[in-house]
Write an enzyme that holds these catalytic residues in place. Structure first.
Site, PDB file in Angstrom:
ATOM      1  N   PRO A  94     -77.799 111.150  73.173  1.00  0.00           N
ATOM      2  CA  PRO A  94     -77.319 110.678  74.477  1.00  0.00           C
ATOM      3  C   PRO A  94     -78.197 109.635  75.157  1.00  0.00           C
ATOM      4  CG  PRO A  94     -78.357 112.789  74.740  1.00  0.00           C
ATOM      5  CD  PRO A  94     -78.356 112.524  73.258  1.00  0.00           C
ATOM      6  N   GLY A  95     -79.401 109.380  74.606  1.00  0.00           N
ATOM      7  CA  GLY A  95     -80.193 108.292  75.155  1.00  0.00           C
ATOM      8  C   GLY A  95     -81.603 108.632  75.588  1.00  0.00           C
ATOM      9  N   GLY A  96     -82.061 109.854  75.355  1.00  0.00           N
ATOM     10  CA  GLY A  96     -83.403 110.228  75.788  1.00  0.00           C
ATOM     11  C   GLY A  96     -84.483 109.336  75.211  1.00  0.00           C
ATOM     12  N   LYS A  97     -84.497 109.209  73.895  1.00  0.00           N
ATOM     13  CA  LYS A  97     -85.532 108.394  73.255  1.00  0.00           C
ATOM     14  C   LYS A  97     -85.288 106.902  73.494  1.00  0.00           C
ATOM     15  CE  LYS A  97     -86.649 111.793  69.660  1.00  0.00           C
ATOM     16  NZ  LYS A  97     -85.715 112.866  70.047  1.00  0.00           N
TER      17      LYS A  97
ATOM     18  N   CYS B  78     -85.045 117.308  64.989  1.00  0.00           N
ATOM     19  CA  CYS B  78     -85.380 118.459  65.843  1.00  0.00           C
ATOM     20  C   CYS B  78     -85.179 119.736  65.033  1.00  0.00           C
ATOM     21  CB  CYS B  78     -84.548 118.466  67.129  1.00  0.00           C
ATOM     22  SG  CYS B  78     -82.773 118.541  66.885  1.00  0.00           S
TER      23      CYS B  78
ATOM     24  N   GLU C 167     -75.051 104.119  68.429  1.00  0.00           N
ATOM     25  CA  GLU C 167     -74.492 105.450  68.197  1.00  0.00           C
ATOM     26  C   GLU C 167     -73.170 105.290  67.456  1.00  0.00           C
ATOM     27  OE1 GLU C 167     -73.326 109.021  67.627  1.00  0.00           O
ATOM     28  OE2 GLU C 167     -75.324 108.694  68.501  1.00  0.00           O
TER      29      GLU C 167
ATOM     30  N   ASP D 200     -83.783 108.740  64.541  1.00  0.00           N
ATOM     31  CA  ASP D 200     -83.785 110.121  65.027  1.00  0.00           C
ATOM     32  C   ASP D 200     -82.522 110.771  64.468  1.00  0.00           C
ATOM     33  OD1 ASP D 200     -84.698 112.333  66.575  1.00  0.00           O
ATOM     34  OD2 ASP D 200     -83.201 111.843  68.092  1.00  0.00           O
TER      35      ASP D 200
END
Length: 466
Positions: free
Chosen positions: A123-126, A244, A146, A191
């Site tokens: 969703p855009g954290g990194k 993760c 994405e 990621d």
């Protein structure tokens, strides 16, 4: 997935497999206990692109934030930060400490003039963390990709809220990105989608959906993503691979296989502040390379959920960076579009980037690439209707802080509450009428239109508080 503390039993096969990750029973026991009995950590990252040092101090005090010591990250206790005014204004991004540590591990090799790719960004954290390292003033840019179109729209929304000016949001398969951007980027983050073992403490679904077959399926998919990602790295550039999850197949085995196939890459050490809070990678039986430079973020070692990452450098020199970019999908503005844009922006900004048209929207794109699968290129200024610009929310969120006409509210003021509910607001602002940026403690939240001291609200309906 709903954000919860998941204290349901872990899959027995997962526990059996996880025993091989640790040298002794004591540490293995602490690992299992952290997953089965520990509570998930809530953290956020302050957005240095939009928040002044003084405003950051006030935010830290008001929320009782506890510093992590890396990535502008803090632990918090607030139950619903999404409705907070400073969250609306893009002052912070709710992000797990483990996820935050990945980009923080590479901060020393990232500068504002780099070309960066985030291959699997939603969703855009990194991505938003990387964009903050670039800053809005450098010549570098971020392509945030994405593959899933619906998730790419979520990514675009977070990019807008966080005020990015030099980010290109795309939606394409990794192979397509590799074909169009071969040897273009100084830093590439892969990621990769994974089996999610590191999220078992946080999400019940992660435990319920786990299986060894899914681990192996993810590993195969990751191999393809890594292969596409490495094609995009220029000579002397960096490739960061992260997941993760805890499984060897998705982590060290994946990296070892990659390095065997690509001897022009080598593992390098993460920044010291991250090495201190993580454990080194595992040298499994049959391993061909020393995996100790890889890092494992464990919930029994540091506050946060599970994460793995490996930073690799490609041989060569950045002078080898390709200047070939994909054909642009954007077109020049018509005379009417240019006139409408200038009429709107000239009272608000002394200067603004080169503008192009993408679909029906005007983008302040400057020199950014704009391939056919682009959702947003730079800052979306809005659309022209009846010879007038209808401004986009992104314009105010990204550039409101430098606009000549602004209205600033305190975070806990009644005016802020009304604005975020979409209501008309009475102000004390003494400025020229017309369009203005609305800021919360100096942080650009959106736009509005002043008629004397009445602010007509233009905060998007879909973003408003109930």
């Amino acid at each position: 997935m709903a954000d919860i503390n998941n204290h349901t039993p872990l899959p027995e096969e997962f526990k059996k497999r996880s025993r091989a990750l640790f040298d002794n029973e004591e540490e293995f026991g602490r690992f299992l206990s952290s997953l089965e009995e520990g509570d998930a950590v809530r953290a956020l990252r302050i957005n240095t692109l939009k928040v002044s040092d003084a405003a950051a101090k006030r935010l830290i005090t008001s929320m009782g934030l506890v510093p992590l010591g890396y990535g502008s990250g803090y632990i918090f206790e607030s139950a619903a930060p999404g409705s907070m005014p400073m969250h609306h204004a893009g002052a912070f991004y709710v992000q797990d400490p483990g996820a935050m540590s990945t980009v923080a591990a590479a901060e020393s090799v990232i500068s504002p003039d780099l070309r960066i790719l985030d291959m699997c960004a939603s969703p855009g954290g990194k991505s938003t963390q990387l964009a903050a390292l670039l800053t809005n003033g450098g010549s570098g840019y971020l392509v945030s990709n994405e593959i899933d179109r619906s998730r790419a729209k979520i990514l675009r929304g977070n990019t807008e809220r966080m005020g990015h000016r030099r980010t290109v949001v795309t939606s394409a398969a990794p192979d397509r990105i590799a074909e169009d951007f071969e040897s273009v980027f100084d830093f590439v983050l892969a990621d990769a989608p994974c089996s999610g073992e590191g999220m078992m403490r946080k999400y019940a679904e992660a435990s319920a959906q786990w299986s060894e077959e899914n681990v192996l399926m993810c590993a195969e998919r990751q191999r393809g993503i890594l292969e596409a990602a490495q094609r995009c790295v220029c000579g002397g550039g960096y490739l960061m691979y992260s997941t993760c999850t805890f499984s060897l197949e998705e982590n060290e085995m994946q990296v070892d296989d990659f390095l065997t196939r690509h001897p022009d890459f080598e593992l390098i050490a993460a920044d010291e502040k991250i090495r201190k809070i993580t454990l080194g990678g595992i040298n499994f039986e049959g391993c061909k390379h020393d995996m100790s430079a890889c890092r494992r973020f464990y919930p029994h070692v540091s506050p946060g959920e599970g994460q793995f990452f490996a930073l690799m450098k490609k041989s060569g020199d950045t002078a080898e960076r390709s200047q070939r970019l994909p054909k642009s999908a954007a077109v020049p503005l018509t005379k009417d579009d240019a006139a409408a844009l200038d009429a709107f922006l000239s009272p608000l900004l002394d200067e603004y980037p080169k503008a192009v048209k993408l679909g029906g929207s005007i983008m302040l794109s400057g020199d950014l690439p704009c391939p056919a699968y682009t959702l947003c290129c730079g800052v979306c200024a809005g659309e022209v209707s009846k010879s007038r610009l209808v401004p986009a929310h992104h314009l105010f969120s990204a550039m409101g802080s430098i606009m000549k006409n602004t209205v600033d509210f305190e975070p806990d003021s009644p005016q802020t509450e009304k604005y975020l509910r979409g209501e008309t607001v009475e102000t004390e602002k003494k400025a020229f009428g017309g369009w203005c940026a609305v800021t919360v403690d100096g942080c650009a939240a959106g736009g509005g239109k002043l008629v004397e001291k009445t602010l007509k609200n233009h905060y998007p309906k879909g973003l408003r508080n109930k």
